[in-house]
Structures are given as structure tokens and as C-alpha cells.
Write a protein that holds these residues in place. Structure first.
Motif, mmCIF file in Angstrom:
data_model
loop_
_atom_site.group_PDB
_atom_site.id
_atom_site.type_symbol
_atom_site.label_atom_id
_atom_site.label_comp_id
_atom_site.label_asym_id
_atom_site.label_seq_id
_atom_site.Cartn_x
_atom_site.Cartn_y
_atom_site.Cartn_z
ATOM 1 N N VAL A 455 0.836 -1.199 0.000
ATOM 2 C CA VAL A 455 0.000 0.000 0.000
ATOM 3 C C VAL A 455 0.876 1.255 0.000
ATOM 4 O O VAL A 455 0.615 2.217 -0.725
ATOM 5 C CB VAL A 455 -0.944 0.012 1.224
ATOM 6 C CG1 VAL A 455 -1.639 1.362 1.343
ATOM 7 C CG2 VAL A 455 -1.984 -1.093 1.102
ATOM 8 N N ALA A 456 1.939 1.232 0.810
ATOM 9 C CA ALA A 456 2.845 2.387 0.870
ATOM 10 C C ALA A 456 3.439 2.687 -0.500
ATOM 11 O O ALA A 456 3.562 3.849 -0.903
ATOM 12 C CB ALA A 456 3.953 2.125 1.890
ATOM 13 N N ARG A 457 3.790 1.641 -1.231
ATOM 14 C CA ARG A 457 4.407 1.845 -2.546
ATOM 15 C C ARG A 457 3.425 2.477 -3.528
ATOM 16 O O ARG A 457 3.832 3.228 -4.431
ATOM 17 C CB ARG A 457 4.912 0.508 -3.090
ATOM 18 C CG ARG A 457 5.641 0.668 -4.430
ATOM 19 C CD ARG A 457 6.486 -0.517 -4.746
ATOM 20 N NE ARG A 457 7.085 -0.424 -6.071
ATOM 21 C CZ ARG A 457 8.089 -1.181 -6.491
ATOM 22 N NH1 ARG A 457 8.607 -2.092 -5.675
ATOM 23 N NH2 ARG A 457 8.575 -1.045 -7.700
ATOM 24 N N LEU A 458 2.135 2.188 -3.339
ATOM 25 C CA LEU A 458 1.136 2.793 -4.230
ATOM 26 C C LEU A 458 1.203 4.320 -4.185
ATOM 27 O O LEU A 458 0.873 4.994 -5.160
ATOM 28 C CB LEU A 458 -0.267 2.346 -3.821
ATOM 29 C CG LEU A 458 -0.787 1.025 -4.388
ATOM 30 C CD1 LEU A 458 -2.173 0.746 -3.835
ATOM 31 C CD2 LEU A 458 -0.823 1.061 -5.908
ATOM 32 N N LEU A 459 1.594 4.859 -3.029
ATOM 33 C CA LEU A 459 1.652 6.306 -2.896
ATOM 34 C C LEU A 459 2.764 6.933 -3.729
ATOM 35 O O LEU A 459 2.882 8.156 -3.795
ATOM 36 C CB LEU A 459 1.864 6.678 -1.422
ATOM 37 C CG LEU A 459 0.700 6.364 -0.482
ATOM 38 C CD1 LEU A 459 1.094 6.619 0.955
ATOM 39 C CD2 LEU A 459 -0.513 7.198 -0.840
ATOM 40 N N LEU A 460 3.584 6.097 -4.351
ATOM 41 C CA LEU A 460 4.734 6.603 -5.103
ATOM 42 C C LEU A 460 4.579 6.438 -6.612
ATOM 43 O O LEU A 460 5.418 6.930 -7.363
ATOM 44 C CB LEU A 460 6.011 5.870 -4.650
ATOM 45 C CG LEU A 460 6.324 5.935 -3.147
ATOM 46 C CD1 LEU A 460 7.495 5.032 -2.815
ATOM 47 C CD2 LEU A 460 6.633 7.365 -2.739
ATOM 48 N N GLN A 461 3.533 5.739 -7.043
ATOM 49 C CA GLN A 461 3.431 5.405 -8.463
ATOM 50 C C GLN A 461 2.668 6.477 -9.229
ATOM 51 O O GLN A 461 1.532 6.813 -8.870
ATOM 52 C CB GLN A 461 2.729 4.050 -8.635
ATOM 53 C CG GLN A 461 3.482 2.895 -7.994
ATOM 54 C CD GLN A 461 2.726 1.589 -8.107
ATOM 55 O OE1 GLN A 461 1.654 1.527 -8.684
ATOM 56 N NE2 GLN A 461 3.290 0.529 -7.555
ATOM 57 N N PRO A 462 3.246 7.040 -10.299
ATOM 58 C CA PRO A 462 2.551 8.051 -11.110
ATOM 59 C C PRO A 462 1.558 7.385 -12.063
ATOM 60 O O PRO A 462 1.879 7.081 -13.205
ATOM 61 C CB PRO A 462 3.700 8.731 -11.874
ATOM 62 C CG PRO A 462 4.752 7.668 -11.975
ATOM 63 C CD PRO A 462 4.623 6.804 -10.758
ATOM 64 N N VAL A 463 0.339 7.110 -11.573
ATOM 65 C CA VAL A 463 -0.695 6.464 -12.392
ATOM 66 C C VAL A 463 -1.920 7.368 -12.418
ATOM 67 O O VAL A 463 -2.084 8.253 -11.579
ATOM 68 C CB VAL A 463 -1.065 5.074 -11.838
ATOM 69 C CG1 VAL A 463 0.145 4.149 -11.847
ATOM 70 C CG2 VAL A 463 -1.634 5.179 -10.425
ATOM 71 N N ASN A 464 -2.798 7.131 -13.404
ATOM 72 C CA ASN A 464 -4.031 7.915 -13.466
ATOM 73 C C ASN A 464 -5.282 7.067 -13.248
ATOM 74 O O ASN A 464 -6.391 7.570 -13.314
ATOM 75 C CB ASN A 464 -4.135 8.701 -14.780
ATOM 76 C CG ASN A 464 -3.796 7.850 -15.987
ATOM 77 O OD1 ASN A 464 -4.027 6.642 -15.982
ATOM 78 N ND2 ASN A 464 -3.216 8.482 -17.015
ATOM 79 N N LEU A 465 -5.127 5.757 -12.989
ATOM 80 C CA LEU A 465 -6.242 4.892 -12.598
ATOM 81 C C LEU A 465 -5.760 3.964 -11.487
ATOM 82 O O LEU A 465 -4.921 3.089 -11.713
ATOM 83 C CB LEU A 465 -6.764 4.073 -13.779
ATOM 84 C CG LEU A 465 -7.804 2.990 -13.418
ATOM 85 C CD1 LEU A 465 -9.015 3.605 -12.715
ATOM 86 C CD2 LEU A 465 -8.234 2.213 -14.664
#
Length: 653
Positions: A455-465
Motif C-alpha cells: 500500500v505504501a508503494r502505491l503512494l509513489l506510483q505516477p498512475v491515473n487509474l
């Protein structure tokens, strides 16, 4: 009652509990809260005597029964769902044997005024009440009621347990505990394996439960609906509040504010005292005074400020890359697993910047549709992602896909870009990784720790969906707040599957309800969805669906409900009549004892022959008071029977 006295535990030189004291009484609904690692699960294991403390003891009656749902349970899969659940009633035989032993003990008593007799009689009454509650003659109906409340269909009852996932098997274990009706139920994260409807059903069950309940949960609303007491573990100590969780949060803020004020006052006192010591230490006529001040400082206990820092940490997702107006377009989509049709003729679209929630009972296709959109499973029909759509997907079994040879820090650092690389340690701290934890290999982490890391890593990913499937299961409340605020601030599109009502409220623009292999759109967040449908809880949806499906059977459904209510009233009447019978026996015994005592008092040589006449007379007055109290109890119970029978007669008209 369960008493924990002076409980102290150390692990590897670190203090987990330091002289902890706690009393748990029947009717207590305790929410056990604290940061991960504070010792909540360990405390439950201490109560269950699975962990022996270094110091202190756990005291409870020999007849106290406990039911404990662990986060992980091993299963033997040879039985069907119904057969495994039926094991809950093995205890009926044990209680019957216990009653026989206690009855024999009572028949051997000759002193009816002794404390031992009173305790044995009380134990017999408790065992008899427990047997009445378990209701061996109605066990099939009780099993069906509880299994359906926890989300099983009637058609599931005869299926082998091995056909079900671990989460569904955990529901069977929970059903067994609820059906056994122990004096105290201990539940460690029970909502992790339940959908919203089942959580709401469980809330109602626990609120009405006759015994005590101790809960570990990171579901705020669940704690608020069930709990009447909140116990917080912080730094080896315990804070006990006779309040719901939300009330506790406000009181905790005041507590920490007082600690801050007291800490500042103490720091000032230490500073001033130190100045005096330095001033008078070298003076012969003041040396003794200086030593007194030094001893005063040595005895002073430092004021500790409880750490709530992580609750105020905020993170933001990187700016979402630009995408087309339509992010997801689905038409005439179908998905089956063999003969099992999960989704049928689904039409769905997601526009740029929209945030939607998928809700519904487990098994209705929420995760399946999420996987289809993320490109993780096949289907028939049409599913198309829009221009320049970049997907970030969190799945329930995300932990299984992490590289075990990478350290916690490197896993996050490798995904960070720009200024975020300077905040890696703060981000890890927000998700409970600090100190030496950041240098651990992922392979040694628990399943919950791996999920938090993902979950923490999700905060770092440049995604739009973003597609999130149950992202909060292993997060504590502070970490959930960090994630929720980041998602609120997130500028891209989002699909979230969750059973956490507090997490969903205010998070999404739309709710899609999954039922009968179709999806139904509702504008607004989860609370708006509930308000719009004019329901108190999601279990009402199931009743509404039955009425929509078979309106011609409305009268039959009402008759069925009346029959079930009549059955419940019969059980209550039987239970109260048993109490009346016991009360009448107690009254007869008291009247007999009082008559014997009055005869003795009436003898002319009473004061000469009785060794302690004052004590005898006091006991006589106590017995008369006990008789009056028992008469009042009998009258109350008799009125209760009249009321229950009146309700039953009203139903049959």
C-alpha cells in the motif's frame, strides 16, 4: 468476570506490558486498540492462557467459558460447512455432564447457609442457563441463522469446506464461536473476512449478546456500533475509557494535551531545580539542601507523551498523467468460472477523475471485475481502457508477489522519484516501518507487513487509474487515515473495493452495488447510497431483493417472519419460566430457613444457648432481606412472562 493483575511481559529486553491491570465483566463490549505491535493480540493470548506473563496472573471462575477467533486458523477440510459448524454444539454434552456433577455436589451439602453451597448453586444456575441458551433441540435453525447472517447461502451448507477460501472458512470458525455462546467472546480482526452486510449482521449479534466481548479491530464504525468501552495499549501501559471509540478519540486528545502541559511544567521545574543545585552545591552551609534537591530529581518520573504523531502525517500521490476523458469503457461483459456465472451483460464506464466504490456480498464479482479492468483475467465482451491510461492495481494477495530478497527501504526507495526520495523514511514510518525494520528483507515480514508495504508503494506510483481491492485489511487506523487522505487528494480516477464503511465515507463519487451477477449505479458516497435507499443497513437490501423478485410471496414471507418471531418468543418464555422456577425454589428455601431461625429466636433460652446471638440476628435480618429481594425478582419475572405471552398472542391474531 476476568481479572488481569499486574501483568508484565518482556520480549528481547523490550517491555511489552508493565504492571498492566484490567477487569472484564459480562456485558462489557471492549474495543482493544493501539498501534500495531502494542500487544493487543498478545493480551488476548494472555487471557486465553496461551501466553504466560513474566509477572502477574489471570483470574477467572473455573466455569468461565471463552471463545477466541484468531487472525489465522488451521482447518481440516473433510467436513461440509454445516457439519463443521455443527461442532459448536459438542459443548451441550459437556454442560450436561457439568450439571450432573454440580447437582450431585448440592445433594451432598448439609449446610445450606455456607459460602460453598451458594457458589455451587450459582454455578449450577449458570450452567443450566447456558444449556437453555444453547438450545439443543433448535440447533439446526440456529446454525442456519448464523451461517446466513455471515453470508452463506443455503446451497453452501452441504458443500465441502475445502471448496472455500480461507476467509470463508474463517467465517465458519466465527459461526462456531457465536453458536457456542461462551461467557466471553474474543475476536481478533473479525471484519477482515466479512463483507459489509455480514459486518452489520455481526454488529447486531454482538450488541445483543448476553456475555462479554473483547474486540481488536481497525474498523472505526464497527467499534462504535458494538463497543461501550475502549481500552488502549500504549508503551506497556493501559488506558481504560468507559466510552465508545469515537468518544475515546476525543478524550485521548485531551489526555495528550494534558501530558504536553505537564511535560513542559516538569521541564521547567527540572531546569529551575538544576540551577539551584548548581548554585548551592559548592556552599558548605547549603550542601545538604543541594543533596535534597538532587534526590528529588532522581525520584522524579519523566512525563511520557503518548505518540500520536503519525495521525497528522500526510502524503500525496504524484501528479496523475493526463488521460482521455473516458478512462474505462465496458459493454456486454460476461465472466464465468466453469458453470458458475459471476458477471452477466455488464455495462460500465469510468470518466476521468471519477472515484467509485464497489460494494456487495462476497462472491458477487467485485474482485473479478477489478481484475478484468486491471488486465489480470480473461472474459467475454468488451473492456477498453482510454487513451494514455496507466493502471496502479492493489490486489488482496499482493503480498505474495513481492520480491522477498529486497529490503523494505530499497523496495520503497526504488519506486520513489524526485522529492519523494527524501521522504522515504517518513512514508515507511507512517506505515509502521521504523528503525531497524527498514533494513529487513521482505521475505521475513508477516503477511500484514507485506500488505502495508505494498500500500505504501502505491503512494509513489505516477498512475491515473488506481484499482484497490480491500487495501485497508492490515492497516491500523492511523495508516488508514494517511491512505484515505492521500486518495481524497488524488487527482486521477479510482475504483476501490472495500468493506470498511468509515474508509469509504466521503471517498467516492459513486457506489456500484453488485448483486445477482449485475451491477447497479448509485450517485454519491457510501452514506449517500444508504440514505437514498432509506435503509439502516445493507442487510435490508437482501430483503428488498427478495420482495422485488417474488412480490406475490409477500404474505408468505411475512408469515415466515412471524413464525420465526413466535419461535424466538417461545424460547424467551421458556427461559424466563425456568428462572421463575428457580426463584420459587429459592423463596421456598429462604422461607424454610427463616421459619427455623424464628423458632430458635422464640425460645426462652435463646440468648443463653446461642454462642453469638448478635451475629445470628444479623443473619436472620439478611435472610429476610434476601427473601424480599427474591420476591421482587419473582414478581418481575412473572410480569416478563405475561408481556412475552401477550406479544405471542398478538402475533397469532
Amino acid at each position: 468476570m476476568i481479572d488481569l493483575t499486574n501483568i508484565s511481559i518482556q520480549y528481547g529486553g523490550q517491555v511489552l506490558f508493565d504492571g498492566l491491570n484490567l477487569s472484564i465483566r459480562k456485558k462489557d463490549r471492549i474495543g482493544l486498540v493501539g498501534k500495531n505491535g502494542a500487544g493487543k493480540t498478545t493480551l488476548m493470548k494472555v487471557i486465553m492462557r496461551e501466553v504466560i506473563p513474566d509477572e502477574g496472573q489471570v483470574v477467572m471462575s473455573n466455569h468461565t467459558s471463552l471463545g477466541y477467533l484468531k487472525q489465522e486458523v488451521s482447518f481440516k477440510d473433510a467436513l461440509t460447512v454445516f457439519q463443521e459448524t455443527n461442532k459448536a454444539f459438542d459443548r451441550i454434552t459437556e454442560i450436561e455432564k457439568q450439571i450432573a456433577v454440580l447437582t450431585e455436589e448440592i445433594s451432598n451439602h448439609s449446610d445450606y447457609t455456607s459460602e460453598a453451597y451458594a457458589k455451587t448453586l450459582e454455578a449450577l444456575e449458570e450452567a443450566t442457563d447456558r444449556l437453555d441458551r444453547l438450545g439443543g433441540s433448535s440447533r439446526d435453525e440456529e446454525i442456519s441463522r448464523v451461517l446466513k447472517g455471515l453470508g452463506f447461502l443455503t446451497s453452501d451448507f452441504d458443500r465441502p469446506l475445502e471448496e472455500f477460501s480461507g476467509g470463508w472458512r474463517m467465517r465458519v470458525e466465527l459461526a462456531k464461536i457465536l453458536l457456542r455462546q461462551p461467557d466471553f467472546i474474543l475476536l481478533d480482526e473479525p471484519t477482515n473476512h466479512l463483507d459489509i452486510e455480514s459486518i452489520i449482521w455481526l454488529e447486531g449479534f454482538l450488541r445483543a449478546y448476553h456475555g462479554g466481548v473483547v474486540l481488536i479491530s481497525h474498523d472505526k464504525e464497527f467499534l462504535d456500533k458494538v463497543g461501550n468501552r475502549t481500552v488502549e495499549l500504549v508503551g506497556g501501559k493501559i488506558y481504560d475509557y468507559r466510552n465508545s471509540y469515537s468518544e475515546f478519540v476525543e478524550l485521548r486528545k485531551s489526555r495528550v494535551e494534558r501530558q504536553i502541559i505537564e511535560s513542559k511544567r516538569q521541564a521547567k521545574e527540572v531546569e529551575e531545580t538544576t540551577k539551584l543545585i548548581n548554585k548551592f552545591r559548592a556552599k558548605k552551609n547549603k550542601a545538604k539542601f543541594a543533596q535534597t534537591l538532587i534526590r528529588k530529581l532522581d525520584k522524579m518520573e519523566d512525563v511520557v507523551i503518548d505518540d500520536l504523531e503519525r495521525a497528522s502525517i500526510r502524503f500525496h500521490f504524484p501528479p496523475a498523467p493526463r488521460s482521455g476523458k473516458e478512462v474505462v469503457s465496458i459493454t456486454e461483459l460476461n465472466k464465468s468460472y466453469g458453470d458458475l456465472h459471476v458477471l452477466r451483460n455488464i455495462d460500465f464506464s469510468l470518466l476521468k477523475g471519477e472515484k467509485v466504490a464497489f460494494v456487495g456480498k462476497n462472491g458477487e464479482g467485485k474482485t473479478t471485475l477489478s481484475k478484468i479492468i486491471a488486465g489480470r483475467t480473461d472474459f467475454t465482451g468488451n473492456c477498453k481502457l482510454g487513451h494514455n491510461v496507466e493502471v496502479g492495481y492493489f490486489e488482496q494477495n499482493q503480498a505474495e508477489n513481492l520480491d522477498g530478497n529486497v529490503t523494505v527501504f530499497d523496495f520503497i526507495d526504488n519506486a520513489a522519484t524526485g522529492d519523494l526520495r527524501q521522504r522515504v523514511r517518513s512514508l515507511l514510518g507512517a506505515f509502521l516501518f521504523s528503525g531497524e525494520d527498514v533494513d529487513k528483507k521482505i521475505m521475513v515480514l508477516s503477511g500484514g507487513e507485506k500488505s502495508r508495504l505494498a500500500v505504501a508503494r502505491l503512494l509513489l506510483q505516477p498512475v491515473n487509474l488506481l484499482i484497490l481491492d480491500e487495501p485497508t485489511n492490515h492497516l491500523d487506523m492511523a495508516a488508514k487515515e494517511v491512505l484515505k487522505q492521500a486518495l481524497i487528494d488524488y487527482e486521477g480516477s479510482m475504483i476501490v473495493v472495500s468493506h470498511d464503511r468509515d474508509f469509504l465515507k466521503g471517498l467516492t463519487d459513486k457506489v456500484y452495488e453488485f448483486r445477482n451477477r449485475r451491477i447497479h449505479e448509485h450517485i454519491g458516497d457510501l452514506q449517500a447510497f444508504l440514505d437514498k435507499r432509506a435503509i439502516d443497513n445493507l442487510s435490508d437490501l437482501e430483503r428488498g431483493r427478495r420482495q422485488e423478485k417474488k412480490p406475490q410471496n409477500a404474505d408468505a414471507e411475512q408469515q415466515k417472519r412471524n413464525k420465526n418471531l413466535e419461535w424466538e418468543l417461545d424460547k424467551s418464555i421458556k427461559r424466563v419460566k425456568n428462572k421463575v422456577s428457580k426463584s420459587e425454589k429459592a423463596i421456598t428455601q429462604l422461607e424454610k430457613e427463616i421459619a427455623e431461625m424464628e423458632a430458635k429466636i422464640g425460645q426462652s433460652d435463646f440468648y443463653q444457648t446461642e454462642k453469638a446471638p448478635d451475629l445470628f440476628l444479623k443473619h436472620y435480618e439478611d435472610q429476610k432481606a434476601a427473601l424480599n429481594k427474591e420476591m421482587e425478582n419473582w414478581e418481575t419475572l412473572s410480569m416478563e412472562i405475561e408481556d412475552l405471552e401477550s406479544q405471542k398472542n398478538e402475533l397469532s391474531r
